[in-house]
Design an enzyme around this catalytic site. Structure first.
Site, PDB file in Angstrom:
ATOM      1  N   GLU A 163       0.843  -1.199   0.000  1.00 54.21           N
ATOM      2  CA  GLU A 163       0.000   0.000   0.000  1.00 54.21           C
ATOM      3  C   GLU A 163       0.877   1.246   0.000  1.00 54.21           C
ATOM      4  OE1 GLU A 163      -3.275   0.338  -0.554  1.00 54.21           O
ATOM      5  OE2 GLU A 163      -2.457   2.349  -0.699  1.00 54.21           O
ATOM      6  N   PHE A 164       0.535   2.203  -0.871  1.00 49.40           N
ATOM      7  CA  PHE A 164       1.345   3.420  -0.982  1.00 49.40           C
ATOM      8  C   PHE A 164       0.632   4.659  -0.465  1.00 49.40           C
ATOM      9  CE2 PHE A 164       3.053   0.579  -4.293  1.00 49.40           C
ATOM     10  CZ  PHE A 164       4.370   0.535  -3.888  1.00 49.40           C
ATOM     11  N   LYS A 223       8.295  -1.687  -2.112  1.00 50.31           N
ATOM     12  CA  LYS A 223       7.635  -0.916  -1.057  1.00 50.31           C
ATOM     13  C   LYS A 223       8.678  -0.325  -0.092  1.00 50.31           C
ATOM     14  CE  LYS A 223       4.915   0.868   1.812  1.00 50.31           C
ATOM     15  NZ  LYS A 223       4.172   2.085   1.572  1.00 50.31           N
ATOM     16  N   CYS A 279       5.991   4.549   9.463  1.00 51.41           N
ATOM     17  CA  CYS A 279       6.652   3.691   8.475  1.00 51.41           C
ATOM     18  C   CYS A 279       8.050   4.086   8.018  1.00 51.41           C
ATOM     19  CB  CYS A 279       5.746   3.532   7.276  1.00 51.41           C
ATOM     20  SG  CYS A 279       4.270   2.599   7.725  1.00 51.41           S
ATOM     21  N   PHE A 341       2.076  13.543  13.539  1.00 55.16           N
ATOM     22  CA  PHE A 341       3.330  13.517  12.767  1.00 55.16           C
ATOM     23  C   PHE A 341       3.233  14.301  11.465  1.00 55.16           C
ATOM     24  CE2 PHE A 341       3.190  10.634   9.072  1.00 55.16           C
ATOM     25  CZ  PHE A 341       1.954  10.013   9.246  1.00 55.16           C
TER      26      PHE A 341
END
Ligand code: NAD
Ligand code: UGA
Length: 465
Positions: A163-164, A223, A279, A341
């Site tokens: 997933e991007f 990814k 991430c 964030f």
């Protein structure tokens, strides 16, 4: 081609929830069930009050409202959902390991392995298993081995479909994806059929040329590589921001000048207090760990540099606050605008704000935070997670308030940690009037009009200026 009528997604988090909501909204003939072991999370996804969804994303409420209880369901019955689905997405968390071999570096794959074992236990018919979580390259081999040894004569196809989406723009990213990546076994008819089945879901709303097909390992590695490249751009511009501050160059002007070169491009060149999020750091650490495990120490060192610069940038921002405030913040009130964030999310994982707060609390500052979407409980959980001091000290020294003007009242300095749009439109004269003098603003996102604030009387410090 195999037609998918029922999807199960294991993991109802920031990825599972929004991704499945968009799939359900675009594919009304497919029943999509998102399951999770966390009953509170599922209850919030099912809440009648759409403001209580566990994930805040612009546009998410509307998509959920349109599909929920039509063909989108949220449930804690993991086994039932696995049993009935032809396609199962694994969307569980893959955090950095906090124990044992690879501690602090490797991805913790225990949740992914648990999913694979549960699918193997429960399945009675053929399944297509889709890796949606971000995983180290070759994880599909582990899943495949578990499936092949489950003692059932069932055909399992493993696909990688990373997933991007970025938080804050998740719905738009999903609805208008630059590309969808599907890695699978193209050497067998069953493998190709599984790839086509997944592609056909995305083709409900994306043109086929946006769907890239690769082998499993390229997909898994792409990814990690995509996140490493994006984070590297932020660290690159942040490293230059330090140089700008010593040379009277302006980092936003430098970014504009280099970004105008189409080979470089203008995105992801916004200097900041440092990147956060669940991430970037986790995935680069994982990349570094994989490289080291394979003896590629120079490659590992190269990517470690991206993290090192990010830590440097967060520390540099905190140090600047202390040195500007005459080398002491002891007992002084520092107001934080923002804790998330980035803007437009309630996610605080690895937020730069918590590291800056941690540094200032070591200097015995008092911090009052205003963030439009983050609760005080979450802020304290973040700080306690760092385990720098006793939890009671954190809760005595850091508070959150619901009004930005109250946060800034009697403060010696305001530090902007998140680029929420509303901060730009505040009545800065009013903020100034109610602060201790000299009144400092440390803009960790370069969002305020520094000239205007200086005219009011503030001492303004921005990144790379
Ligand atoms: P998250 O922590 O928000 O959600 C994961 C969910 O999985 C949790 O609710 C947890 O309870 C559930 N879970 C864990 N083990 C389970 C099990 N065995 N059975 C059922 N439920 C289980 O995580 P996230 O942010 O959604 O990230 C998920 C994955 O997607 C990670 O690998 C992450 O790297 C990747 N990713 C995240 C983003 C993002 O923006 N957050 C974007 C792209 C990729
Ligand atoms: C990032 C990637 O952009 C997504 O493609 C990916 O799917 C996701 O990670 C993931 O794998 O989790 P996300 O972390 O949600 O998405 O948000 P970003 O927009 O990438 O921002 C990450 C951090 O970098 C934020 O703290 C942001 O403020 C910071 N950033 C970003 C900058 O400081 N400057 C920039 O120019 C861009």
């Amino acid at each position: 081609m195999k037609k998918i009528s029922k999807i199960c997604c294991i993991g109802a988090g920031y990825v599972g929830g929004p991704t499945m909501a968009v799939i359900a909204s675009k594919c009304p003939e497919i029943k999509v069930t998102v399951v999770d072991v966390n009953p509170e999370r599922i209850a919030r996804w099912n809440s009648d009050n759409l403001d209580e969804l566990p994930v805040y994303e612009p546009g998410l409420k509307e998509v959920v409202a349109g599909a929920r209880n039509r063909n989108l369901f949220f449930s804690t019955d993991v086994e039932q959902s696995i049993r009935e689905a032809e396609m199962i997405f694994i969307s569980v968390n893959t955090p950095t390991k906090t124990y044992g071999k690879g501690k602090g570096m490797a991805a913790d794959l225990k949740y992914v392995e648990l999913c694979a074992r549960q699918i193997a236990d429960v399945a009675t018919e053929d399944k297509i298993i889709v890796e949606k979580s971000t995983l180290p390259v070759r994880t599909a081999q582990t899943i495949r081995t578990i499936m092949e040894n489950c003692g059932k004569h069932i055909n399992f196809q493993i696909l990688s479909n990373p997933e991007f989406l970025a938080e804050g723009t998740a719905i738009a990213d999903l609805q208008n994806a630059d590309r969808v990546l599907i890695g699978g076994d193209r050497s067998t008819p069953e493998g190709r059929e599984a790839i086509d089945a997944l592609a056909s879901i995305y083709e409900h709303w994306l043109s086929p040329d946006k769907i890239l097909r690769t082998n499993l390992w390229s997909s898994e590695l792409s990814k990690l590589t995509a996140n490493a490249f994006l984070a590297q751009r932020v660290s690159s511009i942040n490293s230059i921001s330090a140089l700008c501050e010593m040379t009277e160059a302006d980092v936003d002007e430098v970014a504009g000048a280099i970004g105008a070169d189409s080979r470089i491009g203008s995105k992801f060149l916004k200097a900041s207090v440092g990147f956060g999020g669940s991430c970037f750091q986790k995935d680069i650490l994982n990349l570094v760990y994989i490289c080291k495990s394979l003896g590629l120490n120079d490659v590992a060192e190269y990517w470690q540099g991206v993290i090192d610069i990010n830590n440097y940038q967060k520390r540099r921002f905190a140090e600047k606050i202390v040195t500007s405030l005459f080398n002491t913040v002891a007992g002084k009130k520092i107001a934080f605008l923002g804790w998330a964030f980035k803007k437009d999310t309630n996610d605080t994982r690895e937020t730069a704000a918590m590291y800056v707060a941690d540094y200032l609390l070591d200097e015995t500052a008092n911090i009052t935070v205003y963030d439009p979407k983050v609760t005080q409980t979450q802020m304290l959980t973040d700080l306690n997670y760092l385990a720098t001091r006793e939890e009671s000290k954190n809760s005595a020294m850091l508070h959150s308030v619901k009004d930005p003007y109250e946060a800034c009242k009697d403060a010696h300095a305001v530090a902007i940690l998140t680029e929420w749009d509303e901060f730009k439109g505040y009545d800065w004269q009013k903020i100034y009037d109610n602060m201790k003098k000299p009144a400092f603003v440390f803009d960790g996102r370069n969002i305020v009009d520094a000239e205007k604030l200086r005219n009011i009387g503030f001492k303004v410090s921005q990144i790379g200026k």
